[in-house]
Scaffold this active site. Sequence first.
Site, PDB file in Angstrom:
ATOM      1  N   ASN A 191      46.847 -15.373 -13.030  1.00  0.00           N
ATOM      2  CA  ASN A 191      45.435 -15.384 -13.411  1.00  0.00           C
ATOM      3  C   ASN A 191      44.926 -13.974 -13.695  1.00  0.00           C
ATOM      4  OD1 ASN A 191      45.279 -14.321 -10.846  1.00  0.00           O
ATOM      5  ND2 ASN A 191      43.404 -15.411 -10.304  1.00  0.00           N
ATOM      6  N   LYS A 230      47.571 -19.988 -17.945  1.00  0.00           N
ATOM      7  CA  LYS A 230      48.151 -19.250 -16.811  1.00  0.00           C
ATOM      8  C   LYS A 230      49.679 -19.241 -16.815  1.00  0.00           C
ATOM      9  CE  LYS A 230      44.340 -19.872 -13.527  1.00  0.00           C
ATOM     10  NZ  LYS A 230      43.977 -20.268 -12.154  1.00  0.00           N
ATOM     11  N   ASP A 232      44.681 -16.122  -6.842  1.00  0.00           N
ATOM     12  CA  ASP A 232      43.986 -17.327  -6.364  1.00  0.00           C
ATOM     13  C   ASP A 232      44.243 -17.578  -4.878  1.00  0.00           C
ATOM     14  OD1 ASP A 232      42.783 -18.077  -8.780  1.00  0.00           O
ATOM     15  OD2 ASP A 232      44.585 -19.100  -9.462  1.00  0.00           O
TER      16      ASP A 232
END
Length: 266
Positions: free
Chosen positions: A87, A66, A102
């Site tokens: 992500n 990431k 996220d």
Amino acid sequence: MTDKYAVIGNPVSHSKSPLIHAMFARQTGQDIAYEAILAPLQGFAETLAQLRSTGYCGCNITVPFKFEACKLATQLTERGKAAQAVNTLKLEDSWLLGDNTDGVGLVRDISRSLLLQGKRVLLLGAGGAAYGVILPLLQAGASLTVVNRTVEKSQKLQTAFDGKVDICSYPELPGKQFDCVINATSSGLSKEMPDLPVAIFDAGAMAYDLMYGTETPFMKFSRQHGATIVMDGLGMLVEQAAESFFLWRGVRPETTAIIKALRNPQ
Ligand code: ATR
């Protein structure tokens, strides 16, 4: 023509993303294919270049790539920038957009049960998982305190977020109470319990663990010490995937039924 997408990680075979995106595609009628791709630990950039040259439209990025994905992106969303990790990548001919879904996934899942506006939220941890969720929590109006074992890391985090989060150490927690406690530490992986006082939950409080798949010591502790709602991270997983799908396709899947199906496989 079917548009191609993938999740890149190492390891990646455990990823539920192919299953979730296949469910989204079926539900929305979008013509996409989505697969899991294992990249060598030193070979993320090459793997990504290969996907771009073979016409992939986007990818999700998981551990441990990431941060590298964030550096390779030619444009970052505000969320990607704040998280310092992405992500989700949208692949175009001449540019590469990096996003981090996220945090918004976490906020959407929490918001099914708790309105975050004005709530006192305690975030455990100051690693990558914590950075990924802070901006959306602040944007949802939470009053955020971060606690970390290694205090230098929470101090660094506080500076990175321009002082918009409070920080404290574990020994300073007794006497404080919160409406929501979120576990963004990796303690569940080693079956450990962060050093929380038993009176940490205010009446009606929620406990949320970013991990999913097993009941962590944090979830067990929370049930035993007064949290009214205890949630694992499965809903966040589906919600972050839905936000990536929306970024790529402009269509927002309906998530409730999919979370339910993943929880109770036939
Ligand atoms: P991730 O990307 O999953 O956040 P990380 O960057 O390695 O992984 O960070 C792990 C986090 O979990 C850290 O905040 C770590 O605390 P320290 O910085 O003090 O090491 C936290 N952590 C791991 N095990 C823990 C435990 N048993 N109790 C409290 N915090 C823990």
